[in-house]
Enzyme design. Structure first.
Site, PDB file in Angstrom:
ATOM      1  N   GLY A 175       1.381 -27.244  -1.659  1.00 37.75           N
ATOM      2  CA  GLY A 175       0.144 -27.341  -2.449  1.00 37.75           C
ATOM      3  C   GLY A 175       0.420 -27.770  -3.872  1.00 37.75           C
ATOM      4  O   GLY A 175      -0.380 -28.504  -4.476  1.00 37.75           O
ATOM      5  N   HIS A 204     -11.593 -64.383  -5.480  1.00 43.75           N
ATOM      6  CA  HIS A 204     -10.303 -65.022  -5.173  1.00 43.75           C
ATOM      7  C   HIS A 204      -9.155 -64.153  -5.655  1.00 43.75           C
ATOM      8  O   HIS A 204      -8.738 -64.237  -6.809  1.00 43.75           O
ATOM      9  CB  HIS A 204     -10.230 -66.422  -5.797  1.00 43.75           C
ATOM     10  CG  HIS A 204     -11.308 -67.321  -5.296  1.00 43.75           C
ATOM     11  ND1 HIS A 204     -12.515 -67.469  -5.941  1.00 43.75           N
ATOM     12  CD2 HIS A 204     -11.396 -68.056  -4.159  1.00 43.75           C
ATOM     13  CE1 HIS A 204     -13.298 -68.277  -5.238  1.00 43.75           C
ATOM     14  NE2 HIS A 204     -12.645 -68.634  -4.153  1.00 43.75           N
ATOM     15  N   GLY A 205      -8.680 -63.275  -4.741  1.00 42.90           N
ATOM     16  CA  GLY A 205      -7.576 -62.387  -5.061  1.00 42.90           C
ATOM     17  C   GLY A 205      -6.286 -62.904  -4.438  1.00 42.90           C
ATOM     18  O   GLY A 205      -5.473 -63.547  -5.106  1.00 42.90           O
ATOM     19  N   GLU A 264       0.124 -58.115  -7.568  1.00 45.52           N
ATOM     20  CA  GLU A 264       1.269 -59.049  -7.510  1.00 45.52           C
ATOM     21  C   GLU A 264       1.527 -59.511  -6.084  1.00 45.52           C
ATOM     22  O   GLU A 264       2.671 -59.735  -5.692  1.00 45.52           O
ATOM     23  CB  GLU A 264       2.551 -58.391  -8.064  1.00 45.52           C
ATOM     24  CG  GLU A 264       2.404 -57.843  -9.448  1.00 45.52           C
ATOM     25  CD  GLU A 264       2.800 -58.833 -10.503  1.00 45.52           C
ATOM     26  OE1 GLU A 264       3.023 -60.005 -10.165  1.00 45.52           O
ATOM     27  OE2 GLU A 264       2.860 -58.411 -11.664  1.00 45.52           O
ATOM     28  N   GLY A 265       0.475 -59.620  -5.276  1.00 44.48           N
ATOM     29  CA  GLY A 265       0.610 -59.982  -3.864  1.00 44.48           C
ATOM     30  C   GLY A 265       0.623 -58.720  -3.030  1.00 44.48           C
ATOM     31  O   GLY A 265       1.455 -57.837  -3.242  1.00 44.48           O
TER      32      GLY A 265
END
Ligand code: TGC
Ligand code: FAD
Length: 407
Positions: free
Chosen positions: A363, A158-159, A386-387
């Protein structure tokens, strides 16, 4: 070891480069700041030049979290600048908070994570939802850096959708019994206290203060990150942890409580990301003026000027956005959607600027001689935590249409 480094100074290998950073101010935004704002920014910039930029490359290469920075942030007032002074906070306004986050993230996004988690995600909920005893017990120690805190909302499954969390607690006689796990938690491996969001037996979300040393509470570190390497990240594992009843945050329950904390932290990120963007722009301009190709400085080519002009434009727009949002925060008028717009826009802007700055450095842009690649990789986390970028778009979509498209 790089030829541009000296062994042994401070808490790591010190770069021999002198940090002469100055921020762009094309639209005279300084005219709109108070003397106090400018003093705070200047003090924080000096601190970053002395304590962060000389060492950050070494810390990141080694994936090393410099624990002594926590006390130093505390001494500088970087923790909880908006928290009342009677609890050890700075008692400052939100524009001051934004400027502090901008300066720290100009040094490194991982360092800003340490400070913004402590202020917005640990001290903020204790100050907003905590009892008087909790405030007195925890806030002064968090403000001074004696304690480091973390914020546990995200779980393995659950993120973006924290309302589905499975971490839970049961009421026992004299304590709550906490079970579950959180993942991707900034500061976790070193934290003394964790503000943890968990469901009670009725499925209602509450905040609990979990303290290191409580039996059954562990914080394994997450290894192998290519981003935010100087910030420590870990899990929070709760195996029948007995949390004293006085550690429940009594002031607010429901998902709205952690989302209020996120409003404050997302606001700080909107400012912080532009700090990283400024550092990339500053380095790219300098490099373009000095680097000779085809017998001319590359800054004389139109394609390089286009990149620099566009960076300058986007930084200026973001500075104006931040200032106006800061004024609304001070008046308690900023909405979640207004904060989402700024977090989403400014982090994406900073990432675009980092990528363009990387091109200008050729580079050299992939090496630790310049800060660009580090900022770029850090910002890949900032655009997700944070969303995520897309979740903030959906928050705005909901604001515009009144139709939530999350599920
Ligand atoms: P939804 O139905 O919209 O809302 C649930 C309840 O919360 C209320 N609410 C708010 N209350 C106060 N302030 C806010 N900003 C609020 N937003 C919503 C809402 O009114 C409702 O209340 P009630 O009384 O009706 O129950 O919730 P949803 O489940 O549909 O979710 C909406 C969504 C997807 C936008 C939200 O879940 C979300 O923002 N998801 C993203 C998750 C996230 O940002 N996680 C961040 C974890 S912390 C972190 O990443 C730290 S990184 C730190 C670092 O290192 O810097
Ligand atoms: P998911 O939610 O699985 O998303 C994966 C993808 O699917 C994303 O692109 C997302 O935008 C997309 N997606 C998901 N739902 C939808 C939808 N409805 N519509 C369209 N697209 C969707 N969390 C804490 O609680 N505390 C911390 O201190 C903390 N620190 C962190 C530090 C780092 C370095 C990182 C990387 C993360 C941290 N997080 C923390 C977790 C962070 O908040 C989550 O990673 C973030 O919210 C996204 O959750 P997820 O990684 O599970 O991705």
């Amino acid at each position: 070891m790089s030829p541009n480094t000296l062994q042994g100074a401070g808490s790591g290998v010190k770069s021999s480069r002198t940090d002469l950073f100055e921020s762009p101010d094309f639209y005279r935004i300084d005219d709109l700041l108070t003397e106090e704002h400018k003093l705070i920014r200047s003090a924080m910039r000096d601190f970053v030049k002395q304590e962060i930029t000389p060492y950050i490359e070494d810390w990141c290469q080694r994936a090393y979290f410099p624990t002594d920075i926590v006390k130093k942030f505390g001494e500088m007032g970087a923790f909880g600048p908006t928290i009342p002074q009677n609890y050890g906070g700075g008692g400052l306004d939100y524009i001051s908070y934004g400027l502090i986050m901008q300066e720290i993230e100009r040094g490194d996004s991982g360092m800003r994570s340490t400070a913004s988690v402590q202020g917005s995600l640990v001290m903020y909920p204790i100050n907003q939802f905590g009892s008087e005893e909790q405030k007195q017990k925890f806030l002064p120690k968090l403000a001074s850096g004696e304690y480091l805190g973390c914020f546990g909302l995200t779980e393995p499954d659950h993120g973006s959708n924290p309302s589905g969390m499975v971490t839970n607690f049961k009421e026992m006689d004299d304590h709550y019994l906490l079970n579950g796990a959180k993942m991707w938690i900034s500061n976790a491996p070193e934290a003394d206290v964790a503000v943890v969001w968990a469901k009670n037996e009725e499925g209602r979300i509450h905040g609990l203060i979990v303290e290191r040393g409580m039996e059954g509470f562990t914080t394994p570190e997450t290894h192998g990150k290519w981003s935010l390497r100087a910030s420590c990240t870990g899990e929070l594992v709760f195996d029948h942890v007995k949390v004293p009843k006085e550690n429940l945050l009594p002031g607010k329950s429901g998902l709205g409580a952690p989302l209020m904390c996120l409003d404050s932290a997302r606001y700080g990120i909107a400012w912080g990301a532009i700090g990283a963007a400024m550092d990339c722009y500053y380095s790219a301009r300098q490099y373009a003026m000095e680097r000779i190709q085809f017998d001319r400085p590359i800054a004389s080519f139109q394609l390089i000027q286009k990149k620099l002009a566009e960076m300058y434009t986007e930084i200026t727009k973001a500075q104006l956005l931040n200032l106006r949002l800061g004024q609304m925060m001070n008046e308690h008028k900023a909405s979640t959607a207004q904060i989402s717009l700024a977090k989403r826009n400014n982090v994406a802007t900073a990432l675009d600027i980092a990528r363009e700055a990387r091109q200008i450095h050729g580079g050299m842009g992939i090496t630790g001689e310049y800060p660009i690649m580090r900022h770029m990789m850090n910002l890949e986390s900032v655009i997700t935590y944070e969303g995520t970028h897309d979740i903030h778009l959906l928050i705005l979509g909901n604001e515009i249409t009144g139709i939530p498209a999350f599920n």
